[in-house]
Design an enzyme around this catalytic site. Structure first.
Site, mmCIF file in Angstrom:
data_model
loop_
_atom_site.group_PDB
_atom_site.id
_atom_site.type_symbol
_atom_site.label_atom_id
_atom_site.label_comp_id
_atom_site.label_asym_id
_atom_site.label_seq_id
_atom_site.Cartn_x
_atom_site.Cartn_y
_atom_site.Cartn_z
ATOM 1 C CB CYS A 191 -0.928 0.012 1.216
ATOM 2 S SG CYS A 191 -0.047 0.039 2.795
ATOM 3 C CB CYS A 239 4.238 -0.440 2.020
ATOM 4 S SG CYS A 239 3.091 -1.524 2.860
ATOM 5 C CB CYS A 261 45.334 -26.079 -5.962
ATOM 6 S SG CYS A 261 45.801 -24.504 -5.207
ATOM 7 C CB CYS A 321 42.726 -21.463 -6.530
ATOM 8 S SG CYS A 321 44.464 -21.672 -6.962
ATOM 9 C CG ASP A 329 1.580 -41.273 -5.555
ATOM 10 O OD1 ASP A 329 0.684 -41.348 -4.689
ATOM 11 O OD2 ASP A 329 1.360 -41.032 -6.745
ATOM 12 C CG ASP A 356 2.623 -39.269 -11.020
ATOM 13 O OD1 ASP A 356 2.105 -39.407 -9.889
ATOM 14 O OD2 ASP A 356 2.056 -39.586 -12.077
ATOM 15 C CG ASP A 406 2.462 -37.440 -5.448
ATOM 16 O OD1 ASP A 406 1.822 -37.873 -4.473
ATOM 17 O OD2 ASP A 406 2.423 -37.950 -6.584
#
Length: 818
Positions: free
Chosen positions: A16, A19, A83, A86, A501, A700, A704
């Site tokens: 609003c 804010c 390495c 680094c 499932d 799936d 789920d």
């Protein structure tokens, strides 16, 4: 402090005008802030900062006002890392940039992933931090990572050849007398000792100033800043041997009597062998990162677009959504889309890991890069560019390969002090031999100190984890297993229970209507009204009812006042009658009295492994419909394989308990949670975790998604809903459960491979650093020359890379990866 700059960034939580005012007041309070503006519609704030304020402080002011600046991620391609130290240095430099919330750097991919406040941290600040740490950032418009690796390998190849050509005469001049009798005396009579030393000095200077320059330009600045890395160790070792030899050549009188020895061959062979090791590393890294390139190379380069009734070949990059593309026999499918004409069988194994070709006819979806069979068809393009399945898969693989596993936290702590500790140990070795070694003590002290610097190899430590991740996830992607989150590799290894499932995961997800029990009712009327209600549901059982009604040619009346209750069922009004259909609990929820006879019929059907659905008409329990969902052919084998691997297998479903238990018994599953709502699946996952430990959930459907997010590892069937896939850590691209077993095997293989690599990297240093320091020689045993130390150092990194590459030779995902 940042001065005289303009900053624009998003702000979350604005709802609003008050804010907006609150945030503006907070920003105006910053020293030197001006032109402050907060836009409610766009949710963004902008201001100009003067002396005394930084963008990070602007974000803190917003947070102090009760709002948030969201995070984003920037990925940088960092060049020059060699390495693990680094990696640690770049991470610390990036994390120190104001506004950065976290940084993760991967040595194998050369990528730095930086989480930071959106709009607060410019890319230039991150690049400056990397440069300050002594490294460079590749241009965002520059070559692709694979091209950069190829170019680096070409440069290293030229440098290895140059170093070897220059070092070989030094080796002959210095070591020839040990191999060929009389060579040393003949050489002394020909060019003299001084000439020999001068030639070696010139050649060694060319090696260190040419091919070996990279070690000094990268190692010395880090050493001066107090952040030494592997380049610094090589620079110190080869440089010390070179300078000592140069003094022995030009001013031998400065050294103690009898200690003016030449070590030019050591300084040049150190450089040559380490360059050779890095060349082989670069080539091996190119192989570890080849999965993404192979994925993208699957897409054809051109497409045949139908325009004005004629075929026109256009580059793939010029395809647009809505274009009609023709695919001829044997060609790769040009784009993601939908078949609108023709039919064929398409090999989609590169996406799903399933070898059987898939029938494509009008209405079927296509995936770009898959291989067409003998037929021909036209498709309408549905997605292009970054939105295609191939591009999305490549992004998932790349994100997983760049991940840093929890096991690497210990390694990061160790490598933070490893190089300084090696330098301290080298100095201690030098002083000990100088004080207590036999004459010439200075020569012994120098040789052993250099050997300690060279033998210590943080390269192997830095490569141990990321190379295994890169190879493993790349291999999995080719078999239809996509790790969206690389850390899921480790978490899946720690899983003790897997919850599955039922519908669409263990079963085909394409149930069929088998029975209609409707005493004194018209079965067709019952099915017509229930199917009308279920047209609004995404549940597979609802689809079975709708399909059955259409197969029977039943009319589906217009539906009004539709309401759905997740996990219960649906209700609405059609043909001037109120209808409701779903699980028994749905009728309970609606306050509808249940008929005892119909309940008995439902129990009978459930005992036969069918799913009963209760139907109410005008507020009365009127019928029971039964639906059966065939179990997937490979489900029993997959469950048995998981149990054979010591995992607890459970089934979690919203279906009727008797039906669920019947399916579970046929599959050999003993733990069943039935009649659970989506929130109940979350509770089921928590209960399994409390009993058995870490839990993986496989599903799936939309319902789920909460359980996939709650589980320690969520695995989504790739043929499922987008919400399920987005909630998962791992995507099984095929609709079968074979890749699930492969994913478990892969996680175990990768973690075993990482442990082997880490053991070798640490054991190598623990075993050989004392040898390099001369401990055996102090008691009359052999010593380790700097040249052998350089060779051993290169071999340690190559061993780690070679061990990781073994993962790429594992079986396909559908067969399991051992």
């Amino acid at each position: 402090m940042t001065t005289g700059i303009s900053v624009t960034f998003p702000v979350h939580g604005l709802s609003c005008a008050s804010c907006v005012g609150r945030v503006e007041r907070a920003l105006k309070a910053l020293p030197g802030a001006s032109a402050v503006s907060v836009n409610l519609a766009s949710g963004r704030a902008s201001l100009s900062l003067g002396p005394g304020a930084s963008p990070a402080e602007a974000a803190e002011a917003v947070a102090g006002a009760g709002y948030d600046v969201p995070e984003t991620e920037t990925v940088l391609a960092v060049e020059g890392m060699s390495c693990a130290s680094c990696v640690s240095r770049v991470e610390r430099a990036l994390a120190a940039v104001p506004g950065v919330r976290g940084a993760s750097v991967n040595l194998a991919t050369g990528r730095a992933s930086v989480r930071h406040l959106d709009g607060i941290v410019p890319r230039a600040s991150l690049e400056a931090a990397v440069a300050e740490a002594g490294y460079a950032v590749a241009s965002a418009q520059g070559p692709a990572p694979a091209d950069r690796r190829e170019e680096e390998a070409r440069i290293l190849g030229r440098e290895v050849v140059a170093a070897a050509v220059l070092a070989l005469p030094i080796l002959v001049l210095d070591m020839g007398g040990h191999l060929v009798p009389g060579f040393h005396h003949a050489l002394a009579g020909w060019i003299g000792e001084t000439g020999n030393a001068a030639i070696q000095a010139v050649l060694a200077t060319l090696v260190l100033a040419g091919p070996g320059r990279r070690f000094f330009t990268r190692g010395v600045p880090g050493l001066l800043r107090g952040h030494p890395d592997m380049n610094a160790l090589v620079a110190l070792g080869s440089g010390a041997a070179y300078l000592y030899s140069l003094v022995s050549t030009l001013a031998p009188g400065i050294l103690p009597a009898g200690s003016a020895h030449l070590y030019f061959e050591a300084s040049t062979l150190i450089v040559t062998l380490i360059l050779l090791g890095r060349l082989m590393e670069a080539r091996a890294k190119g192989r570890t990162g080849a999965a993404i390139a192979r994925l993208m190379d699957l897409a054809p380069k051109i497409a045949r677009v139908i325009r004005d009734g004629a075929e026109t070949e256009v580059p793939l990059a010029e395809l647009r959504i809505g274009d009609v593309v023709r695919v001829r026999p044997g060609e790769r499918v040009a784009a993601d889309g939908t078949v609108i004409a023709g039919a064929s069988y398409v090999d989609e194994s590169m996406v799903t890991g399933e070898p059987a070709p898939v029938r494509k006819e009008p209405g079927a979806a296509t995936v770009g890069g898959t291989v067409n069979g003998q037929g021909s068809f036209d498709l309408r393009v549905g997605s292009v560019g970054a939105d295609t399945v191939l591009a999305q898969n490549a992004r998932m693989v790349e994100a997983a390969q760049g991940a840093k596993l929890p096991i690497q936290a210990l390694l990061d702590r160790v490598t933070g002090w490893f190089v300084p500790a090696v330098m301290a140990l080298s100095l201690a070795t030098f002083l000990a031999w100088l004080a207590f070694g036999p004459e010439p003590a200075l020569g012994h002290a120098l040789v052993n100190a250099i050997a300690v610097l060279i033998i210590a190899c943080p390269c192997a430590m830095g490569l141990a984890t990321p190379t295994s991740i890169m190879v493993g996830t790349g291999r999995a992607a080719r078999g239809g297993v996509l790790f969206r989150d690389g850390t899921a590799l480790q978490r899946l290894r720690e899983v003790r229970a897997i919850a599955l499932d039922k519908t669409g995961t263990l079963t085909e997800g394409r149930p069929r209507l088998t029975d209609i029990v409707a005493p004194d009712r018209d079965a067709a009327e019952i099915l017509s009204l229930v199917a009308t209600v279920e047209t609004r549901s995404e549940h597979p059982l609802a689809a079975a009812l709708v399909a059955a009604a259409r197969e029977r040619g039943l009319a589906l009346p217009a539906l009004v006042n539709f309401e759905a209750a997740a996990g219960h069922g649906g209700s609405g009004r059609g043909a001037r009658r109120d209808g409701a259909g779903g699980a028994r609990r749905h009728l309970d929820r609606l306050g509808i009295a249940l008929d005892a006879g119909l309940l008995a019929e439902a129990d009978r059907l459930a005992g036969e492994g069918r799913t009963p659905l209760h139907v109410a008409l005008d507020g009365r329990h009127a019928a029971v419909l039964a639906v059966a969902d065939p179990i997937k052919p490979e489900a029993r084998e997959a469950v048995a394989a998981l149990r054979a691997r010591g995992l607890v297998v459970a089934m979690v479903t919203g279906d009727d308990r008797r039906t669920a238990e019947g399916v579970a018994r046929s599959l050999g599953i003993t733990e069943v949670s039935a009649e659970v709502l989506p929130a109940g699946k979350v509770e089921a996952v928590r209960a399994l975790r409390a009993t058995h430990g870490a839990v993986a959930f496989v599903g799936d459907g939309i319902n789920d998604a909460p359980a996939l997010a709650e589980a320690d590892v969520g695995l989504a069937i790739g043929t499922g809903t987008d919400i399920a896939v987005e909630s998962a850590d791992v995507v099984l691209m095929a609709g079968s459960l074979g890749p699930l077993v492969a994913a478990v095997d892969l996680s175990r293989a990768v973690m075993r491979n990482i442990r082997q690599n880490l053991f070798w990297a640490f054991a190598y240093n623990v075993a050989l650093i004392p040898v390099a320091a001369g401990l055996p020689a102090a008691f009359g045993g052999p010593s380790l020359s700097p040249v052998l130390a350089a060779g051993a150092m290169a071999l340690s990194s190559l061993f780690v890379l070679g061990n990781a590459l073994r993962l790429s030779r594992a079986g396909t995902a559908s067969e399991g990866i051992a």
